[in-house]
Design an enzyme around this catalytic site. Structure first.
Site, mmCIF file in Angstrom:
data_model
loop_
_atom_site.group_PDB
_atom_site.id
_atom_site.type_symbol
_atom_site.label_atom_id
_atom_site.label_comp_id
_atom_site.label_asym_id
_atom_site.label_seq_id
_atom_site.Cartn_x
_atom_site.Cartn_y
_atom_site.Cartn_z
ATOM 1 C CD GLU A 66 43.081 26.184 -1.312
ATOM 2 O OE1 GLU A 66 41.867 26.430 -1.194
ATOM 3 O OE2 GLU A 66 43.722 26.396 -2.367
ATOM 4 C CG HIS A 135 35.283 19.515 -4.685
ATOM 5 N ND1 HIS A 135 35.537 19.266 -6.003
ATOM 6 C CD2 HIS A 135 35.633 20.810 -4.459
ATOM 7 C CE1 HIS A 135 36.009 20.380 -6.570
ATOM 8 N NE2 HIS A 135 36.087 21.318 -5.646
#
Length: 334
Positions: A66, A135
């Site tokens: 990321e 998540h």
């Protein structure tokens, strides 16, 4: 919002694909980047078919990094490209924070307005799919605190399309929230490539006179259902859908609160330190405070990590019945 437009029924997922595809056809500088966005079509199917149309130069699969993805996107935006970053899970923005907060958000200011960073970070937010604590978070309040960032959180397929197109065209970095539990949600969506909604403008999704409920994103659907149930009991609820959190349309909120005299704030993020506190403060600091006939109420997710267990995950979030109870509590204090 879509009066007079030719529409078709589509899901939130399809509205995202259509918005990105229309903008990529319109502007060759627009491209999509992220993990699994190409061959796989996105972890949530939000880029299916785009690789075939636009090719691997404009639908770029990346390594699982990321930090690298966000750095590449911000750098590309600084050179005049318009990247769309698929963040997959919003939780993963923790690896992107320096590039978003210290680079993208600050550049335009530091260069006296001469530089721009037109990049969109599409964040799959919220719980509801059993994805557990790492998540399932809605972290929008982090970014609302950062000057230079715009934060968008639509709650219908039409608003998703219109605001995503606006975000891609914007010359500033935009955090765009998509709710994982709503990718299959369907609604009427304008088909015109010219359909774009303004960033920074709230929408009255339901007109009422007794109680104002301010919400956004995933909770909009539940609030509207609760408002329908309240109407059966003689309580007319006005629903203000923020759609954009930064910049915040305080005028629409305050105008509604002045009319009803009662306000409930609802979202799916954790309550403590969440964005609902900013809305409450805005109301308290404004002239609308003198019109209040009851205290401001907030209804949000419990202050716990999101459970994997389905029953516990459901229990931590505001549902239609809890929203209705809060509406009735406000109304009963008339």
């Amino acid at each position: 919002m879509i009066e007079g437009q030719e529409t078709k029924v589509m899901s939130v997922r399809d509205a995202i694909i259509e918005a990105m595809s229309e903008e990529m056809r319109r502007d060759e500088n627009v491209f999509l980047i992220g993990e699994d966005v190409g061959v796989y079509g996105g972890d949530f199917g939000t880029s299916v078919g785009m690789l075939e149309e636009f090719g691997s130069e404009r639908v770029r699969d990346t390594p699982i990094s990321e930090n690298a993805i966000s750095g590449c996107a911000v750098g590309a935006a600084l050179t005049g490209m318009r990247p769309i970053v698929d963040v997959t899970f919003m939780d993963f923005v923790v690896y992107m924070m320096d590039n978003i907060v210290n680079q993208a958000a600050k550049t335009r200011y530091m260069y006296g307005g001469k530089g721009s960073v037109p990049v969109v970070f599409r964040c799959a937010a919220g719980s509801g799919l059993g994805s557990a604590a790492q998540h399932s978070q809605s972290l929008e309040s982090w970014f609302c605190h950062i000057p230079g960032l715009k934060v968008v959180a639509p709650g219908t397929p039409a608003d998703v399309k219109g605001l995503l197109k606006a975000a891609i065209r914007d010359n500033n970095p935009v955090i765009f929230l998509e709710y994982k539990a709503q990718y299959n949600m369907k609604g009427e969506v304008p088909t015109s490539p010219d359909f774009v909604l303004p960033i920074g403008k709230a929408d009255i999704k339901r007109v009422g006179k007794d109680v104002t409920v301010v919400t956004y994103g995933r909770m909009l659907e539940r609030v509207l259902k609760a408002a329908d149930k309240a109407a059966e009991k003689g309580i007319e609820v006005e629903v203000v859908d923020l759609m954009t959190l930064a910049p915040l349309d305080r005028e629409t909120i305050i105008e509604s609160v002045r009319k009803t005299g009662r306000v409930l704030l609802v979202n799916d993020a954790h309550k403590t330190g969440g964005f609902l506190g900013e809305i409450a403060a805005s109301i308290a600091e404004s002239g609308a405070f003198d019109y209040l006939d009851s205290r401001i109420l907030r209804l949000a997710a419990e202050d716990i990590p999101t459970p994997y267990n389905h029953s516990l995950e459901v229990a931590m979030l505001p549902d239609v019945d809890r929203i209705l109870k809060y509406i009735e509590r406000l109304y009963d204090k008339r």
